[in-house]
Design a protein around this motif. Structure first.
Motif, short mmCIF file in Angstrom:
data_model
loop_
_atom_site.label_atom_id
_atom_site.label_comp_id
_atom_site.label_asym_id
_atom_site.label_seq_id
_atom_site.Cartn_x
_atom_site.Cartn_y
_atom_site.Cartn_z
N ALA A 98 -1.99 2.62 -8.64
CA ALA A 98 -1.61 1.12 -7.97
C ALA A 98 -0.34 1.22 -7.13
N GLN A 99 0.59 2.17 -7.86
CA GLN A 99 1.94 2.37 -7.19
C GLN A 99 1.67 3.21 -5.61
N ARG A 100 0.67 4.28 -5.59
CA ARG A 100 0.30 4.85 -4.39
C ARG A 100 -0.31 3.84 -3.49
N GLN A 101 -1.21 2.89 -3.99
CA GLN A 101 -1.79 1.90 -3.12
C GLN A 101 -0.74 0.88 -2.48
N CYS A 102 0.30 0.60 -3.25
CA CYS A 102 1.33 -0.03 -2.91
C CYS A 102 2.25 0.48 -2.00
N LEU A 103 2.39 1.73 -1.99
CA LEU A 103 3.16 2.62 -1.04
C LEU A 103 2.45 2.73 0.28
N ARG A 104 1.01 3.06 0.26
CA ARG A 104 0.36 2.67 1.51
C ARG A 104 0.61 1.50 2.36
N ASP A 105 0.48 0.31 1.68
CA ASP A 105 0.29 -1.02 2.02
C ASP A 105 1.70 -1.30 2.52
N SER A 106 2.75 -0.71 1.69
CA SER A 106 4.09 -1.17 2.14
C SER A 106 4.51 -0.27 3.49
N ILE A 107 3.88 0.74 3.48
CA ILE A 107 4.54 1.67 4.82
C ILE A 107 3.59 1.19 6.09
N ALA A 108 2.46 0.62 5.78
CA ALA A 108 1.64 -0.18 6.95
C ALA A 108 1.98 -1.48 7.50
N ARG A 109 3.06 -1.95 6.53
CA ARG A 109 3.71 -3.20 7.12
C ARG A 109 5.10 -2.91 7.58
N GLY A 110 5.34 -1.58 7.62
CA GLY A 110 6.70 -1.18 8.36
C GLY A 110 7.91 -0.86 7.35
N LEU A 111 7.64 -1.02 5.99
CA LEU A 111 8.86 -0.79 5.32
C LEU A 111 9.00 0.89 5.50
N PRO A 112 10.37 1.48 5.19
CA PRO A 112 10.63 2.67 5.26
C PRO A 112 9.89 3.56 3.98
N PHE A 113 9.52 4.85 4.12
CA PHE A 113 8.85 5.30 3.22
C PHE A 113 9.84 5.46 1.68
N ARG A 114 11.10 5.70 1.89
CA ARG A 114 12.10 5.88 0.85
C ARG A 114 12.17 4.60 -0.08
N ARG A 115 12.25 3.54 0.56
CA ARG A 115 12.54 2.26 -0.21
C ARG A 115 11.11 1.51 -0.71
N ALA A 116 9.97 1.84 0.21
CA ALA A 116 8.60 1.70 -0.19
C ALA A 116 8.46 2.42 -1.66
N GLU A 117 8.63 3.56 -1.70
CA GLU A 117 8.60 4.54 -2.51
C GLU A 117 9.24 3.87 -4.02
N VAL A 118 10.53 3.54 -3.78
CA VAL A 118 10.94 3.23 -5.02
C VAL A 118 10.55 1.74 -5.41
N GLU A 119 10.66 1.03 -4.67
CA GLU A 119 10.09 -0.57 -4.99
C GLU A 119 8.68 -0.55 -5.47
N CYS A 120 7.70 0.41 -5.00
CA CYS A 120 6.19 0.32 -5.67
C CYS A 120 6.28 1.07 -6.76
N TYR A 121 7.22 1.94 -7.10
CA TYR A 121 7.28 2.85 -8.33
C TYR A 121 7.77 1.90 -9.28
N ALA A 122 8.59 0.73 -9.31
CA ALA A 122 9.23 0.18 -10.03
C ALA A 122 8.65 -1.52 -10.28
N PHE A 123 7.76 -1.76 -9.10
CA PHE A 123 7.26 -3.15 -9.07
C PHE A 123 5.93 -3.45 -8.98
N ALA A 124 5.28 -2.19 -8.65
CA ALA A 124 3.73 -2.26 -8.36
C ALA A 124 3.07 -2.47 -9.82
#
Length: 115
Positions: free
Chosen positions: A89-115
């Motif tokens: 679920a965290q990897r899917q969140c990361l892919r979706d967040s990056i596709a929406r334009g969120l920078p990788f490092r931020r998306a990685e942390v936020e998806c790790y914590a909140f997905a």
């Protein structure tokens, strides 16, 4: 042994065990108390299992001097260090967040914590 998987233009690496040898011969990477506490604390977000994550931290790190090369970062009030092992679920969140334009490092942390 390392497994590498390409995920939507990203490279995600996972290791089945820690095999790196460290210069001091202990087999553990030296980090500060604060870095160690962060590494243990971030396990609460581990989709792969909190106990397994904490055990990996204890096997990989030991308290000593600050490791200036350890990648620690804070986004949205969450601080993490090192390589994050993301669950499905965290990897899917990361892919979706990056596709929406969120920078990788931020998306990685936020998806790790909140997905």
């Amino acid at each position: 042994m390392k497994k590498i998987a390409a995920v939507a233009g990203l490279v995600v690496m996972a290791t089945s065990s820690v095999t790196a040898a460290f210069a001091d011969g202990t087999g553990q990477q030296e980090v500060s108390q604060q870095q160690y506490d962060t590494l243990i604390s971030q396990c609460r977000y581990a989709e792969t299992g909190k106990a397994k994550c904490r055990e990996a931290v204890k096997e990989t790190y030991r308290v000593g001097r600050v490791d200036t090369k350890l990648d620690c970062r804070t986004y949205s009030g969450v601080t993490v260090c090192g390589t994050l092992k993301l669950g499905k679920a965290q990897r899917q969140c990361l892919r979706d967040s990056i596709a929406r334009g969120l920078p990788f490092r931020r998306a990685e942390v936020e998806c790790y914590a909140f997905a």
